[in-house]
Design a protein around this motif. Sequence first.
Motif, mmCIF file in Angstrom:
data_model
loop_
_atom_site.group_PDB
_atom_site.id
_atom_site.type_symbol
_atom_site.label_atom_id
_atom_site.label_comp_id
_atom_site.label_asym_id
_atom_site.label_seq_id
_atom_site.Cartn_x
_atom_site.Cartn_y
_atom_site.Cartn_z
ATOM 1 N N VAL A 383 13.535 -18.172 22.481
ATOM 2 C CA VAL A 383 12.996 -17.272 21.467
ATOM 3 C C VAL A 383 12.912 -15.650 22.255
ATOM 4 O O VAL A 383 13.381 -14.707 21.681
ATOM 5 C CB VAL A 383 11.739 -17.498 21.144
ATOM 6 C CG1 VAL A 383 10.878 -16.566 20.204
ATOM 7 C CG2 VAL A 383 11.674 -18.934 20.393
ATOM 8 N N LEU A 387 15.936 -14.006 20.054
ATOM 9 C CA LEU A 387 15.174 -14.055 18.621
ATOM 10 C C LEU A 387 15.887 -12.554 18.096
ATOM 11 O O LEU A 387 16.195 -12.254 16.743
ATOM 12 C CB LEU A 387 13.892 -13.999 18.580
ATOM 13 C CG LEU A 387 13.149 -13.809 17.256
ATOM 14 C CD1 LEU A 387 13.692 -14.857 16.382
ATOM 15 C CD2 LEU A 387 11.760 -14.143 17.378
ATOM 16 N N GLN A 442 8.250 -23.040 14.367
ATOM 17 C CA GLN A 442 8.759 -21.844 14.306
ATOM 18 C C GLN A 442 10.465 -21.712 14.719
ATOM 19 O O GLN A 442 11.016 -20.995 14.094
ATOM 20 C CB GLN A 442 7.924 -20.963 15.517
ATOM 21 C CG GLN A 442 6.681 -20.350 15.116
ATOM 22 C CD GLN A 442 6.011 -19.410 16.182
ATOM 23 O OE1 GLN A 442 5.586 -20.274 16.981
ATOM 24 N NE2 GLN A 442 6.442 -18.369 16.277
ATOM 25 N N TYR A 446 13.174 -19.867 12.389
ATOM 26 C CA TYR A 446 14.301 -18.910 12.818
ATOM 27 C C TYR A 446 15.445 -19.344 12.716
ATOM 28 O O TYR A 446 16.363 -18.250 12.480
ATOM 29 C CB TYR A 446 13.550 -18.866 14.357
ATOM 30 C CG TYR A 446 12.596 -18.286 14.824
ATOM 31 C CD1 TYR A 446 11.890 -17.237 14.118
ATOM 32 C CD2 TYR A 446 11.968 -18.490 16.066
ATOM 33 C CE1 TYR A 446 10.540 -16.845 14.314
ATOM 34 C CE2 TYR A 446 10.705 -17.973 16.532
ATOM 35 C CZ TYR A 446 10.005 -16.981 15.604
ATOM 36 O OH TYR A 446 8.806 -16.682 15.787
ATOM 37 N N LEU A 449 16.702 -17.917 9.045
ATOM 38 C CA LEU A 449 16.417 -16.520 8.815
ATOM 39 C C LEU A 449 17.508 -15.980 7.756
ATOM 40 O O LEU A 449 18.529 -16.217 7.948
ATOM 41 C CB LEU A 449 16.339 -15.641 10.127
ATOM 42 C CG LEU A 449 15.066 -15.920 10.878
ATOM 43 C CD1 LEU A 449 15.218 -14.837 12.032
ATOM 44 C CD2 LEU A 449 13.761 -15.576 10.014
ATOM 45 N N VAL A 455 11.290 -12.798 8.826
ATOM 46 C CA VAL A 455 10.645 -13.338 10.268
ATOM 47 C C VAL A 455 9.006 -13.206 10.138
ATOM 48 O O VAL A 455 8.320 -13.775 10.821
ATOM 49 C CB VAL A 455 11.306 -12.548 11.471
ATOM 50 C CG1 VAL A 455 10.599 -11.231 11.542
ATOM 51 C CG2 VAL A 455 10.795 -13.327 12.700
ATOM 52 N N GLN A 459 5.097 -15.537 11.799
ATOM 53 C CA GLN A 459 4.695 -14.935 13.199
ATOM 54 C C GLN A 459 3.368 -15.312 13.451
ATOM 55 O O GLN A 459 2.839 -15.216 14.553
ATOM 56 C CB GLN A 459 4.979 -13.407 13.499
ATOM 57 C CG GLN A 459 6.408 -13.027 13.555
ATOM 58 C CD GLN A 459 7.000 -13.721 14.861
ATOM 59 O OE1 GLN A 459 7.868 -14.784 14.891
ATOM 60 N NE2 GLN A 459 6.782 -13.100 15.999
ATOM 61 N N TYR A 522 18.368 -23.206 18.105
ATOM 62 C CA TYR A 522 16.844 -23.531 17.638
ATOM 63 C C TYR A 522 16.578 -24.768 16.862
ATOM 64 O O TYR A 522 15.638 -25.320 17.164
ATOM 65 C CB TYR A 522 16.602 -22.123 16.512
ATOM 66 C CG TYR A 522 16.599 -20.941 17.130
ATOM 67 C CD1 TYR A 522 15.951 -20.641 18.414
ATOM 68 C CD2 TYR A 522 16.703 -19.794 16.618
ATOM 69 C CE1 TYR A 522 15.821 -19.455 19.192
ATOM 70 C CE2 TYR A 522 16.485 -18.509 17.108
ATOM 71 C CZ TYR A 522 16.030 -18.445 18.289
ATOM 72 O OH TYR A 522 15.963 -17.276 19.060
#
Length: 584
Positions: A383, A387, A442, A446, A449, A455, A459, A522
């Motif tokens: 990440v 990311l 998470q 991700y 996306l 995003v 968070q 991911y």
Amino acid sequence: MSANPQWDIRRALRVARLFHLVCGVREACVTPFLTLYLRHLGLAAPWVGILMGSKLLVAACWGPFCAFLAKSCQKRRVFLVGSLLGSAGASLLMVLVPPLNTDVLHRPCNGSSSMTTTVRPPGVTLTVTVTAARDPASIHPAGLPSLPARRRPEGLEASDFTAGPGESDQETLEGLHLESSLEGARTTPLLLQPFTSWESASQVVDTALLLPREAVLGGPANVSEAKGEAGSLELSSEGLQWTFLLALGFIVFWELLAAPLEQVASDSLYEYLDFVDATDRYRSLGLWRLLGMAAGVCGIAAFVGRLDCFLMTNGTRGVVCFYGYSLVSTLSLLVSVTFPVPTYQQQEPGYKTTKALSLLGGDPRLLLLALTVLLIGIVTSTVQNFLFWHMEDHGSSELVMGFSVALSLLGEILLYPFKTVLLRKLSRVGAVGLGLGCLAGQLLYYSFLWSWWSVFPVQILSAISSGVLWWAVEASVEDLATPGTERPLSAMFRGHFHWGGCSLGSFVGGFLVIRFSLAVLYRTCCVVLLLWLAVFLSIQPRLPQERKINYSKLLAVEGSDTSDSEPGSERDWLVKAMREEPSN
């Protein structure tokens, strides 16, 4: 307030809060955007992973050693000032690293980006059709920069060009069409301006294959999936070797100077407060660092787009991050002069690595927790490193990236007042399990996306996957540690295991990104975390639990043996007091 000015606790806490705030801003200037800057230099994911892994490995080994050395030699303030001053200068060396492509800017300062380029994903067949021109055309069309002569890519042979009869190198080409098809899927044409020769055509084709983003084949370009990305897996190019080696040397030298700061400052402040029994105020100081990071990451992201063109018009985007880091390091240098440093000589070393290691090897619960922290470091490195790459592929700017990081930090700050309640209600094991589950969620999110703003909703889970998870780990370490080893063992978990895991994840993650894709990486990390969560929850209850001695009951028994005439309500006063005391 203490009568002795050396132990002025209020003043020491004010200086410590300011120091943590400024250091948080300093760290946020570069750390979140470093891998994005390396990408803009033209380095592929494997080489970025090697650079970040080397940086984290130096931090994991060199920081604790410098903290021990500074304490043994009683030179903590020298280490603080030297680390800040040296890292401020060493960070500017990164500006000198030459990008692989110095002729084509990633984002022009004038805001115009009329030329559209394409990255070729795996399996794309590139067909170039050249049509001869009868009328003369302009030699250099508007909006198209002149490109240097470059060797034709290996995958592009002369047979790929289809020319009309009577055509020669001196004839003017009216149009160049690049047609890309994904193994029989729909064709997306890319029309460029006229060119003057075969050399110009091959230059543009080469540029289209080498530039990592800017255009899409029916959607956002995922550079991690492109086989023709700048920076291949072989260091065959002289420019690539020079860029990679310079970046590696500068990053390692920079980290050698910056790594001692956090550990030396932490040990110094803790011992200062411990001397006057004020360590209960030490834990809340970390919130000021988080607040500084939230402010710094938004501030530097806002300045990147405005000041980059003034600082370096023909260089890589993001140099303002290093100038900001150097400036804030200078401000931190002024605060470090008054930072509380104990002047007395300790009777025994504070960092007992050997004793902590022996305790770790003898307790299976600590060993399981250490493996969990190591896995967390491996997963979170993906990440931290990639990311922003994923967000940039979907159109995110640096400001959007900064806001996403600030949102996660603010969520952790707002959740801090409920720390004691959460750990009491969930238990240590339950909090670790909840943190692992949120981190897995998470990572899964991700991988899906779909736009620059997508995003933000996820968070908020960082408050649990980062905040609650680490609160539970630290509380478990304190419960399992023997007296005198709490801080050394906690530093080992934070430094050696977590940073070591991040280093290992960086080394491996870059090659997995170039081999598969960020989305696949991911999802794989999500599955690994869920499997480890099941193993952790199934093994933890079966581990041997040590029965701790209830000293309050022992004192009550001793009191009853010596004075039988005391009433029962007075003999167990210590038991009642400990039951009424809030549990931390």
